[in-house]
Design an enzyme around this catalytic site. Structure first.
Site, short mmCIF file in Angstrom:
data_model
loop_
_atom_site.label_atom_id
_atom_site.label_comp_id
_atom_site.label_asym_id
_atom_site.label_seq_id
_atom_site.Cartn_x
_atom_site.Cartn_y
_atom_site.Cartn_z
N LYS A 126 0.91 -1.04 -0.12
CA LYS A 126 0.09 -0.01 -0.02
C LYS A 126 0.96 1.31 -0.03
CE LYS A 126 -4.41 1.09 0.11
NZ LYS A 126 -5.61 -0.04 -0.32
N ASP A 166 -6.91 4.54 -4.65
CA ASP A 166 -7.56 4.14 -3.15
C ASP A 166 -8.28 5.54 -2.96
OD1 ASP A 166 -7.66 2.22 -0.87
OD2 ASP A 166 -7.37 4.12 0.17
N GLY A 237 -20.42 6.46 2.26
CA GLY A 237 -19.26 6.96 1.48
C GLY A 237 -19.56 7.73 0.26
N PHE A 238 -18.67 8.24 -0.28
CA PHE A 238 -18.82 9.40 -1.40
C PHE A 238 -18.08 8.83 -2.58
CE2 PHE A 238 -19.60 14.03 -2.23
CZ PHE A 238 -20.87 13.90 -2.19
N GLY A 239 -17.62 7.80 -2.62
CA GLY A 239 -16.68 7.41 -3.58
C GLY A 239 -17.32 6.41 -4.70
N ASN A 240 -16.19 5.88 -5.27
CA ASN A 240 -16.47 4.65 -6.61
C ASN A 240 -17.24 3.48 -5.53
OD1 ASN A 240 -15.75 5.88 -8.77
ND2 ASN A 240 -13.77 4.90 -8.63
N VAL A 241 -16.64 3.10 -4.34
CA VAL A 241 -17.15 1.90 -3.77
C VAL A 241 -18.81 1.97 -3.47
CG1 VAL A 241 -16.71 0.37 -1.92
CG2 VAL A 241 -15.09 1.57 -2.83
N ALA A 242 -19.21 3.22 -2.90
CA ALA A 242 -20.59 3.38 -2.47
C ALA A 242 -21.31 3.23 -3.81
CB ALA A 242 -20.78 4.84 -1.82
N TRP A 243 -20.75 3.95 -4.67
CA TRP A 243 -21.56 4.37 -6.15
C TRP A 243 -21.93 2.72 -6.94
CZ3 TRP A 243 -18.62 3.56 -10.81
CH2 TRP A 243 -19.46 3.54 -12.22
O1 2IT Z 1 -8.21 -1.58 -0.85
C1 2IT Z 1 -7.84 -1.76 -2.03
O2 2IT Z 1 -8.05 -2.94 -2.09
C2 2IT Z 1 -7.62 -1.05 -3.11
N1 2IT Z 1 -7.56 0.21 -2.98
C3 2IT Z 1 -7.40 -1.70 -4.32
C4 2IT Z 1 -6.09 -1.88 -4.57
C5 2IT Z 1 -5.76 -2.55 -6.16
O3 2IT Z 1 -4.64 -2.89 -6.25
O4 2IT Z 1 -6.53 -2.31 -6.96
#
Ligand code: 2IT
Length: 447
Positions: A126, A166, A237-243
């Site tokens: 990370k 991220d 959440g306000f990003g791609n994941v929530a969407w």
């Molecule tokens: O938390 C995660 O798994 C990500 N931000 C995606 C990491 C990735 O390499 O796609």
């Protein structure tokens, strides 16, 4: 915890007392490994826990850049290359003002087990910086990304370490970093994932994490003879994941009644669907970062300033914002209101005491490292497509993603059962993810 596990945990607490988030992630994992450590002496004999908690390498570097006024700025950049036992380091890059080494160690540590669970050959890593992209111009973001990559490029590569996005790092930032890497390395390779479709990106990658969360939720509900159809859902959440999660929850017949933003939450009794889902992206793109815009735009929507969406009565909660966004009190409120299923889209959104309560009450609770693994899994699929110099269709990627989530679910269920804690997804995810990495470390000798 048995004595071996607790002595490793105590050493960590003594060595890194200020790394609160890392200690929290380590405690959750180590605690749930107790049954496998008890049963298999080889892990203690090979000092696997002492080794796995220490990153193979930590890079910290200065990121100097020039703002639009011509003033010099300096941020701190990091890459934690945690574990490469089963593949090149893989994991996102986070740009957020609160990022510290502790944040990235917690995220990198989680990533080891998450990536292992996907079944794809990816190690854990990370990175990030304490840079706040909010309020910065596109040119400032570009200059920052270029400076960040000017140092990072010498440490990464398609067979060494493959970063991605991220929080605070989306398609635009990945593209800027990719451009700078290509320039410095004089190579066009799949060194980053989450790229644009014109230069090696994969279809479905932006929505993959959210889709995966919902696929996982559906598998969990199935174990109790239920499904998402007709269920009320809250998403933070306000990003791609929530969407992505809101969109797939709708596809599977659920009703998303609550969403949130940095300023509070909204309750929409009619459900967040159709153009309202597209509006989630627009609110983000506007840079205003206010979910109140949603209540202003659509009729019959309540706005609750400063509140998280866990106050509303729902069947399913999907925390997709950030670490520690759901505490014990929130967990209690959700359960009191009849919530039966909590599936994490963010990394470590629930505090340790909230997790304990969910496990104790036999809630269908999935830790992020299992349920949000669809994002990195699709990154793994992007790496495969890049290696083959091919691109798969939407259907092909989605079918593979869905199958991976089904497989992760069954690995968790199987490991939990095998080690005597049926239905405990925390234990199942940690043990299943750990076993593969730890066995690979033993096979490779003392490295
Ligand atoms: O938390 C995660 O798994 C990500 N931000 C995606 C990491 C990735 O390499 O796609």
């Amino acid at each position: 915890m048995n004595s071996y596990v607790s002595s490793v945990m105590n050493d960590l607490k003594t060595r890194y007392p200020w790394e609160k988030e890392f200690l929290q992630a380590a405690e959750e994992v180590l605690d749930s490994l107790t049954p496998i450590i008890d049963r298999e002496p080889k892990y203690k004999a090979n000092k696997i826990l002492e080794r796995i908690v220490e990153p193979e390498r930590v890079l910290m570097f200065r990121v100097p850049w020039v703002d639009d006024k011509g003033e010099f700025q300096v941020n701190r950049g990091f890459r934690v290359q945690y574990n490469s036992a089963i593949g090149p380091y893989k994991g996102g890059i986070r740009f957020h003002p609160n990022v510290t080494l502790s944040t990235l160690k917690f995220l990198g540590f989680e990533q080891i087990f998450k990536n292992s669970l996907t079944g794809l050959p990816m190690g854990g890593g990370k990175g990030g910086a304490d840079f706040n992209p909010n309020g910065k111009s596109a040119n400032e973001v570009m200059r920052f990304c270029q400076s960040f990559m000017t140092e990072l490029f010498r440490h990464i590569g398609p067979d060494t370490d493959v970063p991605a996005g991220d929080i605070g790092v989306g398609g635009r930032e990945v593209a800027y970093m990719f451009g700078q890497y290509k320039r410095l390395a004089n190579e066009f390779t799949g060194v980053l994932t989450g790229k644009g479709l014109n230069f090696g990106g994969s279809l479905i990658r932006p929505e993959a994490t959210g889709f995966g969360v919902v696929y996982f939720a559906e598998e969990m509900l199935k174990t109790r003879g239920e499904s998402l159809k007709g269920k009320k859902v809250a998403v933070s959440g306000f990003g791609n994941v929530a969407w992505g999660a809101a969109s797939k929850a709708n596809d599977l017949g659920a009703k998303v009644v609550a969403i949130s933003g940095p300023d509070g939450s909204v309750y929409d009794k009619d459900g967040v669907s159709g153009e309202k889902i597209d509006f989630m992206l627009e609110m983000r793109a506007s840079g205003r970062d206010k979910v109140q815009d949603y209540a202003d735009k659509f009729k019959g929507v309540e706005f609750h300033a400063g509140k998280r969406p866990w106050i509303f009565p729902v069947d399913v909660a999907l925390p997709c914002a950030i670490q520690n966004e759901l505490n014990l009190e929130d967990a209690q409120t959700l359960l009191n209101n009849g919530c039966q299923c909590v599936v994490e889209g963010a990394n470590m959104p629930s505090t340790l005491d909230a997790v304990k309560l969910f496990v104790e009450k036999k809630t269908l609770y999935a830790p992020g490292k299992a349920s949000n693994a669809g994002g990195v899994a699709t990154s793994g699929l992007e790496m495969s497509q890049n290696s083959m110099r091919l691109g798969w269709s939407r259907e092909e990627v989605d079918t593979r993603l869905h199958q991976i989530m089904v497989n992760i679910h069954s690995s968790c269920v199987k490991a939990a059962k095998e080690y005597g804690h049926e239905g405990n997804y925390v234990l199942g995810a940690n043990i299943a993810g750990f076993k593969k990495v730890a066995d690979a470390m033993i096979d490779q000798g003392l490295v």
